[in-house]
Design an enzyme around this catalytic site. Sequence first.
Site, PDB file in Angstrom:
ATOM      1  N   GLY B 383       0.837  -1.209   0.000  1.00  0.00           N
ATOM      2  CA  GLY B 383       0.000   0.000   0.000  1.00  0.00           C
ATOM      3  C   GLY B 383       0.863   1.245   0.000  1.00  0.00           C
ATOM      4  N   TRP B 386       2.388   1.641  -3.375  1.00  0.00           N
ATOM      5  CA  TRP B 386       1.370   2.118  -4.334  1.00  0.00           C
ATOM      6  C   TRP B 386       1.407   3.646  -4.415  1.00  0.00           C
ATOM      7  CZ3 TRP B 386      -2.666   5.515  -3.636  1.00  0.00           C
ATOM      8  CH2 TRP B 386      -3.601   5.605  -4.660  1.00  0.00           C
ATOM      9  N   HIS B 387       1.676   4.290  -3.267  1.00  0.00           N
ATOM     10  CA  HIS B 387       1.629   5.749  -3.233  1.00  0.00           C
ATOM     11  C   HIS B 387       2.716   6.396  -4.089  1.00  0.00           C
ATOM     12  CE1 HIS B 387      -1.135   5.230   0.092  1.00  0.00           C
ATOM     13  NE2 HIS B 387      -1.497   6.471  -0.117  1.00  0.00           N
ATOM     14  N   GLY B 388       3.853   5.785  -4.136  1.00  0.00           N
ATOM     15  CA  GLY B 388       4.897   6.420  -4.942  1.00  0.00           C
ATOM     16  C   GLY B 388       6.160   5.590  -4.978  1.00  0.00           C
ATOM     17  N   PHE B 543       0.459  10.267  -7.612  1.00  0.00           N
ATOM     18  CA  PHE B 543       0.376   8.820  -7.430  1.00  0.00           C
ATOM     19  C   PHE B 543      -0.424   8.184  -8.559  1.00  0.00           C
ATOM     20  CE2 PHE B 543       0.302  10.414  -2.865  1.00  0.00           C
ATOM     21  CZ  PHE B 543       1.661  10.559  -2.855  1.00  0.00           C
TER      22      PHE B 543
END
Lengths: 385, 543
Positions: B383, B386-388, B543
């Site tokens: 997770g 996923w953001h960056g 993102f």
Amino acid sequence: MPPFNSSTSNFDSPNGEVKTGKSALICAAWLMLWILLWLAAMDIGINVLFPYPKAPDAQPSRLKQYFEYGRSTEGKIRYMVGDTNDNTASVSLAGWMDDSKTRPTTATKPDGTLIAVYGQSFTQHACNTWAKQNDSLTMRMILGPGAPLNHSYAMYLEDRDKHDAKVCVLGILASSLPYLDTIAGMTWSFERPYTFMFPKYTVVDGKLNVIDPTIHSMQQFRDTLNDPAKWQQLVSHVSEHDAFFDATTFNACMTDQSAIGRMLRRAWGQRHMQAMQAKYHTADGFNPQTGITDTARFLVVDWAKKVREDGRLPIVYVINDRGFADHLYQELGDTLKEYNIPFVSTHAYAPAADLANFQSDGHFVHAVDEITALKFEAIVQDALK
Amino acid sequence: MAFNSIEFLIFLPTVYLLYRLLNLRLQNVMLLAASYLFYGWWDERFLFLIVLSTAIDFSSGIMIDEGKLTRRDRAKASAWTLLSAIAFLGINWQAPEWAAKFQNTVGWQYCGYVLGLVIAGNALYPLLAKLPKQRRRGVFLFISMAANLGLLGFFKYCNFFIDSAESVITSMGMHATDFRLDIVLPVGISFYTFQTMSYTIDIYRGHLKPTHRFLDFALFVSFFPQLVAGPIERATHLLPSILHERRIDWEQSMRGCFLILMGLFKKIGVADSVAIAVNSVYLTQGDVTQLDIIVATVLFAVQIYCDFSGYSDIARGCSKIMGIELMTNFKLPYVSRTPSEFWTRWHISLSSWLRDYLYIPLGGNRGNKFMVYRNLSLTMLLGGLWHGAAWNFVLWGAYQGAILCIYRLLGIGVRRAGQEEIGITIKQRILGMLNMIFFFGVTCYGWLLFRAVSFEQIVGFTGQLLTDWGSSSMHLTMRKPTLAGMLGVLVLIVYELTEYNLKDTCFYKRFPVPIRAGLYALMIFIIFMGTSNAPVQFIYFQF
């Protein structure tokens, strides 16, 4: 991560308020009316609670200033410029090419040195600190608020025969470099306009092309401001030759009377300035396509040449202020070295990205000015050897 | 196009007016065109990726469930892919002159590759269609996953992994920079790839029937309000709203307008107004005090909440006025007392996606404690990633996993968003509030990891927070938030506390019209005040 509680919906549940057709329209209109009434009340309330002081030089509270920032440039100027210099804001009197001020023409102390200084407040602070460190120095300062290089260059041309300074300091501020494309302080200082005007220079085929501002003193400006026909002529001249001119922020109109109108104009003004700044400067440096960097290099070299012709020592103060990294140094550094022009660049000892180097108003802290002053002194001592 | 731009101020009313004038089929076509325009405003080239993803998932969904594509379906997917390649890759829309728009050698070369891909896909189709059912379902699920994760991996993580493997590459006598690709991250790629993946997974799981309406499916993938920063919608919910007749009533319209207003208030009035203070600490290369770090991090907690939930509110509002419901993405996250509660209140569409498509398939709460902790940590780590594509996001994910495990290990709190608190004593209430404040501090440290610009900054700031307790560190050198920001934060706190205490997201409707109008007017006024701040891009766009 356990699943959600089934009682917890992730969507708005429908409410019982069902309105259709005409009744919905009436409700919407009623609500809109109330919103407008509230906004009008807030607008009037702000005008009543935070009136701007009558005296142009009075220092209003920050809240009062906050709600006045968006007044049109013309609206502010008409408020700041009175019938005489006594009832005109001091900032409006600053920077004029012909300001009738008396300045020292020679060093006040025997065996002392007169330093002629051209620039803006950054340069003033550094040179005042220098004078404190070395009490044999006398400063002759010709400054303008946030003055760009074209102003300082023009000022030297005006001033070169009026004193016997042995050293000349030229302060160039990175954030003012784009204003090389302007002829008036009032187009780029929307929130608190500077009225002073100066020539605009461009380099065409290796030669300097000059556009005269037409107004050179506060008295001329005052006369123009009070004559609608002359004022229109001036606005037309500025709009033609000043890249930062924007009619929406400049011209006075009804919205000056509304706090909300002023806030929206301020937003427009900010975006206009951001768009203009972005045209001239990006995170990578100044945009060479605009021509300001070529003009800046030409003016600096020509200034130093003229100063040397006058038998004086030129010192260029390269001020890399907040938000401009070392971009001004990148533009001028090589030229200054190539022509052997003594210079002090702040990027080397006061990086623009380090907030500790700056006061809350954006100027350098005193410690930085002290280093600058020591560097000026070292250049002069070196030249005397 | 950003929600807080002048362009959107013209775009939305135009789309809404057209929407009200058209019937369902034309509404969807118009919304699709509007969505492509909305996205193409940034960079039209990346629209090709959206169409490619649409075509692959459209075909895969049908193949997983039905085992065959009609000629018409294949033609639609192929034609759209080719046409989008020509329109978005071949033609250079940025070129100033018409002739130059077509002289794009590299673009036409890519069109050639796309043509090859389409021919290969059609040639392989008879072979793949003949596969046994289970095998075929698996193959097409794999194709869908590989295509979406491939796009995401290439555009978002390629350079990150190359940089991360720098020491290995250097030890082989090469330079990592030689392998770096000159790639621009397409806006919102993480959002729409996750959304389309959920479509094929749900079909594979038998939760959803595929659609044969290519344009409607394309609208599901690219629906403009939630295309670039969510909420990440599920096909089981959004697709029926797109396929079937929609009704717009007064209640929906009013709520939609309020959500748009609330979103703009949060973004322009609050988030952008405190950004200047946050940046003055996190972007400086100079010294900052401990108090600077604390205040800037708390303000960043406010900024990221208002920025992201503001976007979600505007997205929901825009959809609602067109009769399309999007899921709630935030529910007062900072009243959480535990990490598990936080994740039922913060970015709900992502946390529920991760739960359904990652955590549960990994084993979820089943198995021994170690397995559960492993599943939690792995889910949060991914997770975070996923953001960056940066190590601070990985660290943030690891931190979230760790606090979830620690709270679970200590047996603290199982309360979730919306859970009623009936019959609790004053002592329990005070204890609950203290837990809330403590957990807010824990959350804020996570935001420090999230916001930091480098690993050195994380180490430096953490060291200062832990050790620098002298009186000299208790003063502020940072820039102050603007007046709009301070006023906005105050209004937001009062608004959200009222919502929390009344347990009603629409509590303002209880007020008589003049009072309600006063609240709206105050929010509008703060938006006007905030407009003079430098506009800041929505944080989650990256993102």
